[in-house]
Design a protein around this motif. Structure first.
Motif, short mmCIF file in Angstrom:
data_model
loop_
_atom_site.label_atom_id
_atom_site.label_comp_id
_atom_site.label_asym_id
_atom_site.label_seq_id
_atom_site.Cartn_x
_atom_site.Cartn_y
_atom_site.Cartn_z
N ARG A 36 51.80 30.44 27.91
CA ARG A 36 53.33 30.03 27.59
C ARG A 36 54.17 31.62 27.33
O ARG A 36 55.47 31.51 28.03
CB ARG A 36 53.61 28.91 26.74
CG ARG A 36 54.90 28.76 26.25
CD ARG A 36 55.54 28.26 25.74
NE ARG A 36 56.74 27.64 25.66
CZ ARG A 36 56.72 25.83 25.21
NH1 ARG A 36 56.32 24.53 25.43
NH2 ARG A 36 58.52 25.90 25.72
N ASP A 37 53.18 32.17 26.80
CA ASP A 37 54.00 33.77 25.97
C ASP A 37 55.08 33.81 27.46
O ASP A 37 55.95 34.68 27.48
CB ASP A 37 53.92 34.60 24.97
CG ASP A 37 53.32 34.26 23.90
OD1 ASP A 37 54.00 33.15 23.36
OD2 ASP A 37 52.48 34.46 23.13
N ASP A 38 53.73 34.66 28.97
CA ASP A 38 53.92 34.98 29.72
C ASP A 38 54.86 34.38 31.13
O ASP A 38 55.81 34.90 31.03
CB ASP A 38 52.24 34.98 30.33
CG ASP A 38 51.49 36.28 30.06
OD1 ASP A 38 52.09 37.07 28.98
OD2 ASP A 38 50.43 36.41 30.89
N GLU A 94 57.76 32.73 29.57
CA GLU A 94 58.85 32.92 28.63
C GLU A 94 58.82 34.46 29.65
O GLU A 94 59.81 34.14 29.59
CB GLU A 94 58.66 32.77 27.73
CG GLU A 94 59.11 31.13 27.08
CD GLU A 94 58.22 31.01 25.93
OE1 GLU A 94 58.46 32.41 24.64
OE2 GLU A 94 58.56 29.82 25.34
#
Length: 129
Positions: A119-121, A123
């Motif tokens: 999810r971090d990538d 976002e």
């Protein structure tokens, strides 16, 4: 705050990403699956959103009928909306991942779609759009 909630899905607006966020928590099919996608698309239109984040890690397999509906009914409406960037966090299940692969790769003329394994990538990619 959630725009829409069911046992399978939470649809939210994320101001920091300028995105509709679809958090799938469980398997959904038929009316439940379709209502969730329609609620997300309604929020895209309401917010004039260009970004979409679909977290599919917990989603489960999409039925052949729902895949067909997505491609034939939902995609044309989505690609005719303000939506331009779709970040997809892929399902953890290999079987579920295969069931959404075809749907994710079919994008509209003005829409860019990327698949991420976290999810971090996803976002970060949306923030750069």
């Amino acid at each position: 705050m959630a725009h829409y909630e069911s046992d399978s899905l939470t649809v939210e607006w994320d101001r920091t990403l300028d995105a509709v966020v679809m958090n799938w928590q469980d398997f959904a099919k038929g009316d439940t699956y379709r209502e969730g996608l329609d609620e997300g698309l309604g929020l895209v239109i309401q917010k004039n959103a260009r970004n979409w984040l679909a977290d599919l890690r917990e989603m489960g397999t999409v039925t052949p009928e729902d895949r067909e509906w997505t491609q034939d009914e939902w995609h044309p409406r989505a690609f005719d909306s303000p939506l331009r960037n779709m970040a997809i966090v892929q399902p953890e299940s290999v079987v579920a991942n295969m069931s959404v692969d075809d749907m994710v790769t079919e994008v509209g003329e003005n829409t860019t779609s990327r698949i991420f394994d976290n999810r971090d990538d996803a976002e970060a990619w949306l923030r750069d759009r």
